[in-house]
Write a protein that holds these residues in place. Structure first.
Motif: not given
Length: 120
Positions: A1-11, A13-18
């Motif tokens: 679950m931790g890696s899923l949460a990290a992946a969702l956070l990364r996605v 943040l990337q959307a916000r940066v774009r």
């Protein structure tokens, strides 16, 4: 679950940066227009503050009019407003309450308190 949460956070943040990059690039096509839009936004947001009412923010329609109504001032011209903020009065200089006051030193002997808000 931790890696899923990290992946969702990364996605996320990337959307916000774009989105921010697209907004910035759009603004670079017309910097004067972008600055005028930002000024209008700030004037609307701060029109009901003490400072905004005293200077007619609600009726300012151009950057030239803003410059005429609000001459450049030194800190001492703002000290009474800041003192009101320090005393806890809301809506003096900004509609957003300061969460702290940065302190600068100067030649006057009295510290200069700079209100810091979340959007500052």
């Amino acid at each position: 679950m931790g890696s899923l949460a990290a992946a969702l956070l990364r996605v996320g943040l990337q959307a916000r940066v774009r989105a921010e990059r697209r907004r910035f690039e759009h603004a670079t096509a017309d910097p004067a227009g972008a600055q005028a839009d930002l000024l209008r936004t700030l004037l609307q947001r701060e029109a009901a503050t003490v400072f905004g009412r005293e200077h007619g923010f609600a009726t300012i329609r151009s950057t030239a009019e803003y410059a005429r109504r609000l001459p450049i001032r030194d800190y001492e011209a703002f000290r009474p407003y800041v003192a009101r903020l320090v005393a806890g009065e809301p809506g003096v200089l900004t509609s957003e309450a300061p969460f702290m006051f940065a302190t600068t030193s100067g030649t006057t002997g009295q510290p200069k308190l700079i209100p810091v808000t979340a959007t500052w």
